[in-house]
Design a protein around this motif. Structure first.
Motif, PDB file in Angstrom:
ATOM      1  N   LEU A  49      -4.690 -17.880   1.366  1.00 18.35           N
ATOM      2  CA  LEU A  49      -4.316 -16.885   2.368  1.00 18.35           C
ATOM      3  C   LEU A  49      -3.246 -15.987   1.752  1.00 18.35           C
ATOM      4  N   GLY A  50      -3.479 -14.689   1.776  1.00 20.99           N
ATOM      5  CA  GLY A  50      -2.510 -13.748   1.216  1.00 20.99           C
ATOM      6  C   GLY A  50      -2.391 -12.515   2.081  1.00 20.99           C
ATOM      7  N   PHE A  51      -1.223 -11.919   2.105  1.00 24.58           N
ATOM      8  CA  PHE A  51      -0.931 -10.770   2.973  1.00 24.58           C
ATOM      9  C   PHE A  51       0.091  -9.895   2.268  1.00 24.58           C
ATOM     10  N   GLY A  52      -0.181  -8.594   2.196  1.00 26.68           N
ATOM     11  CA  GLY A  52       0.756  -7.698   1.539  1.00 26.68           C
ATOM     12  C   GLY A  52       0.739  -6.303   2.116  1.00 26.68           C
ATOM     13  N   VAL A  53       1.860  -5.606   1.996  1.00 26.58           N
ATOM     14  CA  VAL A  53       2.002  -4.227   2.454  1.00 26.58           C
ATOM     15  C   VAL A  53       2.830  -3.469   1.419  1.00 26.58           C
ATOM     16  N   THR A  54       2.409  -2.242   1.096  1.00 25.03           N
ATOM     17  CA  THR A  54       3.162  -1.391   0.165  1.00 25.03           C
ATOM     18  C   THR A  54       3.188   0.045   0.682  1.00 25.03           C
ATOM     19  N   PHE A  55       4.362   0.639   0.688  1.00 26.49           N
ATOM     20  CA  PHE A  55       4.522   2.038   1.079  1.00 26.49           C
ATOM     21  C   PHE A  55       4.022   2.935  -0.042  1.00 26.49           C
ATOM     22  N   LEU A  56       3.079   3.823   0.255  1.00 28.20           N
ATOM     23  CA  LEU A  56       2.521   4.701  -0.763  1.00 28.20           C
ATOM     24  C   LEU A  56       3.205   6.062  -0.805  1.00 28.20           C
ATOM     25  N   GLY A  57       3.668   6.528   0.348  1.00 32.76           N
ATOM     26  CA  GLY A  57       4.354   7.813   0.378  1.00 32.76           C
ATOM     27  C   GLY A  57       3.873   8.685   1.514  1.00 32.76           C
TER      28      GLY A  57
END
Length: 197
Positions: free
Chosen positions: A189-197
């Motif tokens: 189980l994996g979960f991620g968030v990244t701000f791109l702009g």
């Protein structure tokens, strides 16, 4: 031809908004997610003072009951939120709360976010339905594993334009028979968030 000869453009509080060095390189302070450098091309680089929000977690830990508060609403009575992940790979800016399983978009970082979710299951009897909450109390995207007694994986990836205060989380429909604990381990189980702009 006229020339505008300046080295710095500043706010009245003396905060530098733009600088030009002797090579003609322009630096814009505190741009989207950090410092923007213009040198023949535009480059977005997070500054140490305001790094781009990002996190990634792995490993099923816990899940709530249904009817949880998120994004100004309440989840369905049979949909949960995962939290207390076993491994926090990174949490830049500390905007992800592992105790609640929620990432909250911080002030000053309105824009597009990349959201990833990985899940695996093996079962001959149970199905597993899961999804991602973004700016509402219902799943923005949903997927499911069906009982085939073989290893099944799902990896939804999406981008969303979000504003400060929006909350991102993942969960499952708890009226499904299986869950991500069928195969314990930090890679199921994996979960991620990244701000791109």
């Amino acid at each position: 031809m006229s020339n505008l000869l300046v080295q710095n453009i500043k706010h009245t509080n003396n905060t530098t908004a733009m600088s030009v060095d002797t090579a003609g390189k322009v630096t814009i302070g505190q741009g989207i997610g950090g410092t923007t450098t213009v040198d023949g091309a535009i480059k977005f680089n997070a500054s140490a003072a305001s790094p781009r929000p990002s996190f990634h977690v792995r490993g099923y830990g816990s899940e709530t009951a249904g009817s949880q508060s998120i994004n100004g609403g309440t989840t369905g009575s049979t949909t949960t939120i995962f939290y207390n992940f076993a491994v926090v790979d990174h949490n830049v800016g500390s905007h992800f709360n592992n105790s609640t399983g929620k990432f909250t978009v911080p002030t000053g970082f309105d824009g597009v976010y990349l959201i990833t979710f990985f899940s695996g299951l093996k079962s001959s009897q149970s199905w597993y339905g899961a999804g991602i909450y973004t700016n509402a109390a219902s799943f923005d995207i949903q997927f499911s594993h069906h009982p085939e007694n073989q290893y099944l994986t799902g990896s939804p990836v999406l981008t969303r334009s979000l504003v400060a205060g929006n909350t991102i989380a993942i969960g499952r429909s708890n009226n499904s028979g299986g869950n991500a604990t069928n195969y314990a381990g930090n890679n199921w189980l994996g979960f991620g968030v990244t701000f791109l702009g």
